[in-house]
Design a protein around this motif. Structure first.
Motif, short mmCIF file in Angstrom:
data_model
loop_
_atom_site.label_atom_id
_atom_site.label_comp_id
_atom_site.label_asym_id
_atom_site.label_seq_id
_atom_site.Cartn_x
_atom_site.Cartn_y
_atom_site.Cartn_z
N ASN B 58 -1.34 27.82 -7.21
CA ASN B 58 -0.65 27.86 -5.93
C ASN B 58 -0.05 29.24 -5.73
O ASN B 58 0.22 29.96 -6.68
N GLU B 59 0.14 29.59 -4.49
CA GLU B 59 0.65 30.92 -4.19
C GLU B 59 1.85 30.83 -3.25
O GLU B 59 1.89 29.97 -2.37
N ILE B 60 2.79 31.72 -3.49
CA ILE B 60 3.98 31.77 -2.66
C ILE B 60 4.15 33.20 -2.17
O ILE B 60 4.01 34.15 -2.93
N SER B 61 4.44 33.32 -0.88
CA SER B 61 4.72 34.62 -0.31
C SER B 61 5.89 34.47 0.64
O SER B 61 5.73 34.03 1.78
N GLY B 62 7.05 34.77 0.16
CA GLY B 62 8.25 34.60 0.98
C GLY B 62 8.47 33.14 1.33
O GLY B 62 8.56 32.28 0.45
N ARG B 63 8.51 32.83 2.62
CA ARG B 63 8.71 31.44 3.06
C ARG B 63 7.41 30.65 3.10
O ARG B 63 7.41 29.45 3.39
N TYR B 64 6.29 31.32 2.86
CA TYR B 64 4.97 30.69 2.91
C TYR B 64 4.51 30.29 1.51
O TYR B 64 4.70 31.05 0.55
N SER B 65 3.88 29.15 1.41
CA SER B 65 3.26 28.76 0.16
C SER B 65 2.00 27.96 0.47
O SER B 65 1.87 27.33 1.52
N TRP B 66 1.07 28.02 -0.48
CA TRP B 66 -0.22 27.36 -0.30
C TRP B 66 -0.51 26.52 -1.53
O TRP B 66 -0.32 26.95 -2.67
N ASN B 67 -0.99 25.31 -1.26
CA ASN B 67 -1.32 24.36 -2.33
C ASN B 67 -2.81 24.07 -2.27
O ASN B 67 -3.28 23.39 -1.35
N PHE B 68 -3.54 24.58 -3.24
CA PHE B 68 -5.00 24.41 -3.30
C PHE B 68 -5.32 23.31 -4.30
O PHE B 68 -4.99 23.44 -5.49
N GLN B 69 -5.93 22.23 -3.83
CA GLN B 69 -6.31 21.11 -4.69
C GLN B 69 -7.82 20.91 -4.57
O GLN B 69 -8.29 20.28 -3.63
N LYS B 70 -8.53 21.42 -5.55
CA LYS B 70 -9.99 21.32 -5.49
C LYS B 70 -10.45 19.86 -5.59
O LYS B 70 -11.44 19.47 -4.99
#
Lengths: 113, 116
Positions: B58-70
């Motif tokens: 998962n990646e976080i950039s400031g207030r943004y985050s992304w959850n990758f679930q293959k």
């Protein structure tokens, strides 16, 4: 500043007329693309170009034509053969045709009266 | 078939709320790339993130985050403590290597409205 410029921002044309949309980039990118966006929909690929003097059709190329005479320029002509040309047109570029992210211009909104 | 589905057409939140935008994709390729773009009212698409299918961190950039679930073919995007400036249309996109056009396959977009 590096980026992609599209002109004009808004364009009005009468039915039956051809119109050319401009796209210029100073990012030194090899690949350039044209997408069409209709209300409430995602983008669809019209044409793309990997290098100068080469371009390929995308998913909805009918009624459109392009040229790539210079690396930084990829104009799109909407011809009278395009059945429903009113849309928002976005130009993009990327370093190469590949995994790289594409960077987009501000778009041209074309309205055919 | 290659497809991206953003089931949420519109989301409305009040400023400072957290919000998650869903993205589900379909592809037969084992290697592919996923992207998120933001389209503010001005119209220009702004690149937010690119994710390789081999990288499930998962990646976080400031207030943004992304959850990758293959395992569930999902690539969801969360905005923490939303702000009015986050109001935009957000697109998830898939780039399968089997497509040598470089074409991005876009979802239909989610319109996010953040109210003050």
């Amino acid at each position: 500043d590096g980026g992609i410029t599209q002109s004009p921002k808004y364009l009005f044309r009468k039915e039956g007329q051809n119109v050319t949309l401009s796209c210029e980039q100073n990012l030194n990118h090899d690949a350039m693309y044209w997408y069409r966006q209709d209300p409430g929909q995602g983008l669809r690929l019209i044409y793309y170009s990997q290098i100068v003097n080469d371009f390929q059709k995308g998913d909805i190329a009918e009624g459109y034509s392009v040229s790539r005479e210079k690396k930084e320029s990829f104009p799109l002509t909407v011809t009278s053969a395009q059945k429903n040309p009113t849309a928002f047109y976005l130009c993009a570029s990327s370093i190469l045709v590949g995994y790289n992210e594409q960077f987009f211009g501000p778009g041209t909104r074309l309205t055919v009266l | 078939a290659q497809k991206v589905t953003q089931a949420q057409t519109e989301i409305s939140v009040v400023e400072k709320e957290d919000v998650t935008l869903d993205c589900v994709y379909e592809t037969r390729d084992t290697t592919y790339y996923l992207f998120w773009y933001k389209q503010p009212p001005s119209g220009e698409l702004v690149f937010l993130i690119r994710r390789n299918s081999f990288d499930e961190q998962n990646e976080i950039s400031g207030r943004y985050s992304w959850n990758f679930q293959k395992s569930t073919s999902s690539f969801n995007f969360t905005i923490t403590a939303s702000q009015v400036v986050d109001s935009a249309v957000y697109f998830c996109a898939l780039r399968p290597p089997s497509s040598n056009t470089g074409k991005l396959i876009f979802g239909q977009g989610t319109t996010l409205q953040v109210k003050p």
